[in-house]
Design an enzyme around this catalytic site. Structure first.
Site, PDB file in Angstrom:
ATOM      1  N   TYR A  59       0.821  -1.218   0.000  1.00 10.31           N
ATOM      2  CA  TYR A  59       0.000   0.000   0.000  1.00 10.31           C
ATOM      3  C   TYR A  59       0.858   1.272   0.000  1.00 10.31           C
ATOM      4  O   TYR A  59       0.349   2.357  -0.214  1.00 10.31           O
ATOM      5  CB  TYR A  59      -0.943   0.061   1.207  1.00 10.31           C
ATOM      6  CG  TYR A  59      -1.887  -1.100   1.396  1.00 10.31           C
ATOM      7  CD1 TYR A  59      -2.095  -2.041   0.389  1.00 10.31           C
ATOM      8  CD2 TYR A  59      -2.592  -1.266   2.578  1.00 10.31           C
ATOM      9  CE1 TYR A  59      -2.963  -3.114   0.573  1.00 10.31           C
ATOM     10  CE2 TYR A  59      -3.460  -2.329   2.769  1.00 10.31           C
ATOM     11  CZ  TYR A  59      -3.629  -3.255   1.775  1.00 10.31           C
ATOM     12  OH  TYR A  59      -4.487  -4.312   1.973  1.00 10.31           O
TER      13      TYR A  59
HETATM   14  N1  LIG Z   1      -5.349  -8.656   2.179  1.00 10.94           N
HETATM   15  C1  LIG Z   1      -5.864  -8.216   1.041  1.00 10.94           C
HETATM   16  O1  LIG Z   1      -5.578  -8.752  -0.044  1.00 10.94           O
HETATM   17  C2  LIG Z   1      -6.795  -7.044   1.064  1.00 10.94           C
HETATM   18  C3  LIG Z   1      -7.532  -6.728  -0.081  1.00 10.94           C
HETATM   19  C4  LIG Z   1      -8.404  -5.661  -0.020  1.00 10.94           C
HETATM   20  C5  LIG Z   1      -8.549  -4.949   1.155  1.00 10.94           C
HETATM   21  N2  LIG Z   1      -7.794  -5.255   2.257  1.00 10.94           N
HETATM   22  C6  LIG Z   1      -7.898  -4.482   3.525  1.00 10.94           C
HETATM   23  O2  LIG Z   1      -9.266  -4.307   3.856  1.00 10.94           O
HETATM   24  C7  LIG Z   1      -9.583  -2.920   3.853  1.00 10.94           C
HETATM   25  C8  LIG Z   1     -10.992  -2.678   3.392  1.00 10.94           C
HETATM   26  O3  LIG Z   1     -11.224  -3.236   2.108  1.00 10.94           O
HETATM   27  P1  LIG Z   1     -11.461  -2.339   0.809  1.00 10.94           P
HETATM   28  O4  LIG Z   1     -10.697  -1.081   0.928  1.00 10.94           O
HETATM   29  O5  LIG Z   1     -11.199  -3.228  -0.340  1.00 10.94           O
HETATM   30  O6  LIG Z   1     -13.018  -2.068   0.773  1.00 10.94           O
HETATM   31  P2  LIG Z   1     -14.215  -1.656   1.757  1.00 10.94           P
HETATM   32  O7  LIG Z   1     -13.733  -1.233   3.073  1.00 10.94           O
HETATM   33  O8  LIG Z   1     -15.236  -2.728   1.637  1.00 10.94           O
HETATM   34  O9  LIG Z   1     -14.833  -0.420   0.978  1.00 10.94           O
HETATM   35  C9  LIG Z   1     -14.147   0.788   0.823  1.00 10.94           C
HETATM   36  C10 LIG Z   1     -15.047   1.681  -0.061  1.00 10.94           C
HETATM   37  O10 LIG Z   1     -16.254   1.965   0.638  1.00 10.94           O
HETATM   38  C11 LIG Z   1     -16.410   3.383   0.756  1.00 10.94           C
HETATM   39  N3  LIG Z   1     -16.988   3.622   2.078  1.00 10.94           N
HETATM   40  C12 LIG Z   1     -16.362   3.509   3.281  1.00 10.94           C
HETATM   41  N4  LIG Z   1     -17.213   3.745   4.283  1.00 10.94           N
HETATM   42  C13 LIG Z   1     -18.404   4.021   3.715  1.00 10.94           C
HETATM   43  C14 LIG Z   1     -19.687   4.345   4.238  1.00 10.94           C
HETATM   44  N5  LIG Z   1     -19.903   4.421   5.538  1.00 10.94           N
HETATM   45  N6  LIG Z   1     -20.692   4.586   3.347  1.00 10.94           N
HETATM   46  C15 LIG Z   1     -20.488   4.490   2.019  1.00 10.94           C
HETATM   47  N7  LIG Z   1     -19.301   4.171   1.459  1.00 10.94           N
HETATM   48  C16 LIG Z   1     -18.276   3.941   2.311  1.00 10.94           C
HETATM   49  C17 LIG Z   1     -15.029   3.956   0.589  1.00 10.94           C
HETATM   50  O11 LIG Z   1     -15.082   5.235  -0.006  1.00 10.94           O
HETATM   51  P3  LIG Z   1     -14.376   6.502   0.732  1.00 10.94           P
HETATM   52  O12 LIG Z   1     -12.967   6.105   1.011  1.00 10.94           O
HETATM   53  O13 LIG Z   1     -14.521   7.587  -0.292  1.00 10.94           O
HETATM   54  O14 LIG Z   1     -15.200   6.722   1.959  1.00 10.94           O
HETATM   55  C18 LIG Z   1     -14.400   2.981  -0.423  1.00 10.94           C
HETATM   56  O15 LIG Z   1     -14.822   3.290  -1.734  1.00 10.94           O
HETATM   57  C19 LIG Z   1      -8.498  -2.310   2.965  1.00 10.94           C
HETATM   58  O16 LIG Z   1      -8.376  -0.925   3.125  1.00 10.94           O
HETATM   59  C20 LIG Z   1      -7.301  -3.097   3.401  1.00 10.94           C
HETATM   60  O17 LIG Z   1      -6.839  -2.620   4.649  1.00 10.94           O
HETATM   61  C21 LIG Z   1      -6.938  -6.304   2.228  1.00 10.94           C
END
Ligand SMILES: NC(=O)c1ccc[n+]([C@@H]2O[C@H](COP(=O)([O-])OP(=O)(O)OC[C@H]3O[C@@H](n4cnc5c(N)ncnc54)[C@H](OP(=O)(O)O)[C@@H]3O)[C@@H](O)[C@H]2O)c1
Length: 297
Positions: A59
């Protein structure tokens, strides 16, 4: 129910890992959060109660996140011992040597971690068996050296987990240190409940972290979620996080908005009932991002 020993969870609740250390039940995700914004956002998350940050070498924002856990004067900080910092070995450079180098690079780049990482994960099961097991052994050694407290994997399917379990068991039988698997971090939400991986981990006391718990905001208006949102007077994002907590997962919601950081933390004052949970039992296999759990190299 999202509870521990009969008591309802709150944002300060923790689960005990197999390593003996405790992990806060919800983490702040930072995938695709610009490095320059991490210090301010992580600081805000901690100020509203989060105690857990989920970063990764890939990241490129570890340093900003680490600065966010130690802003301002020491007297005003949440102590390092009350915070939980996760990072991950780069998924495209899996080997014993690169995993050792990643641990060193994290600690050198993040003095605010005070010399240790709470949880170091192998980001993905890529590179073949020798690379996976070599990288794992590097993390085992980092625990022995006091640089890392707990270790785990991410994106491991059952066949990867069984390969690792056989390795750890073989080392144990030879009287060698093979490590303790504390966590598997995988994509988990109502459209990807991964019963096989979840069962495997549950049977062995491995904590499941749920990444993309908000389905990357692709289901905000979903017809399954909207009625639950109205029923509980919560947003659809809050319904998804509640589902994850009640499944016993550790959700890792990501956002770059301070208001949504607060919204996502405000999920400990309501309960989905059995009927609500059943409605979210879709039986689907619909990843919203990559799915290395199925890789076969
Ligand atoms: N190990 C792996 O391979 C892997 C893969 C993916 C993710 N991850 C980890 O898991 C975390 C979360 O997963 P992710 O980033 O893929 O997706 P997520 O948390 O499911 O979704 C993030 C998205 O949702 C939006 N969002 C956040 N809160 C919201 C709310 N209350 N209402 C409406 N929209 C909202 C965010 O937009 P805004 O930012 O504009 O609010 C962003 O577009 C990552 O940041 C990372 O730390 C790990």
């Amino acid at each position: 129910m999202a509870e521990k020993n009969g008591a309802p969870l709150d944002i300060g609740s923790t689960y005990r890992l197999q390593s003996g250390h405790d992990i806060p039940v919800m983490g702040f995700g930072v995938y695709q959060t610009p490095a320059a914004d991490c210090e301010d956002l992580v600081h805000h998350a901690i100020s509203v109660g989060y105690r857990h940050v989920d970063s990764a070498r890939a990241y490129r924002n570890e340093a900003g996140c680490a600065r966010g856990i130690a802003p301002g004067s020491p007297a005003k900080r949440v102590p390092r011992s009350a915070l939980f910092f996760t990072t991950k070995v780069h998924p495209r450079a899996m080997s014993y040597a690169s995993a050792r180098a990643d641990v060193e690079a994290t600690l050198a780049g993040c003095p605010e971690l005070e010399g240790y990482v709470d949880l170091y994960l192998l980001h993905a099961p890529y590179g073949g068996m020798q690379a996976r097991l070599g990288a794992w052994q590097a993390l085992v050694e980092a625990v022995g050296e006091g640089k890392v407290r707990s270790i785990g994997v991410s994106n491991y399917g059952v066949h990867h987990l069984e390969e690792l379990e056989a390795y750890m068991e073989g080392r144990k039988q030879r009287g060698e240190e093979g490590g303790m698997l504390s966590v598997n971090q995988v994509e988990l939400h109502p459209w990807l409940a991964r019963d096989d991986v979840v069962r495997w981990c549950r049977d062995r006391g491995v904590v499941l972290e749920a990444y993309s718990p908000l389905v990357r905001a692709t289901r905000n208006d979903d017809p399954l979620l909207v009625p639950l949102s109205k029923k509980h007077n919560k947003t659809t994002a809050q319904i998804l996080l509640r589902w994850s907590l009640q499944k016993g997962f550790v959700p890792l919601p990501k956002t770059v908005s301070k208001a949504r950081i607060e919204e996502n933390a405000n999920v400990f004052d309501f309960e989905l009932d059995a009927d609500d949970m059943a409605k979210l039992d879709t039986g689907s296999y619909e990843p919203c991002t990559w799915d290395p759990t199925v890789s076969r190299d």
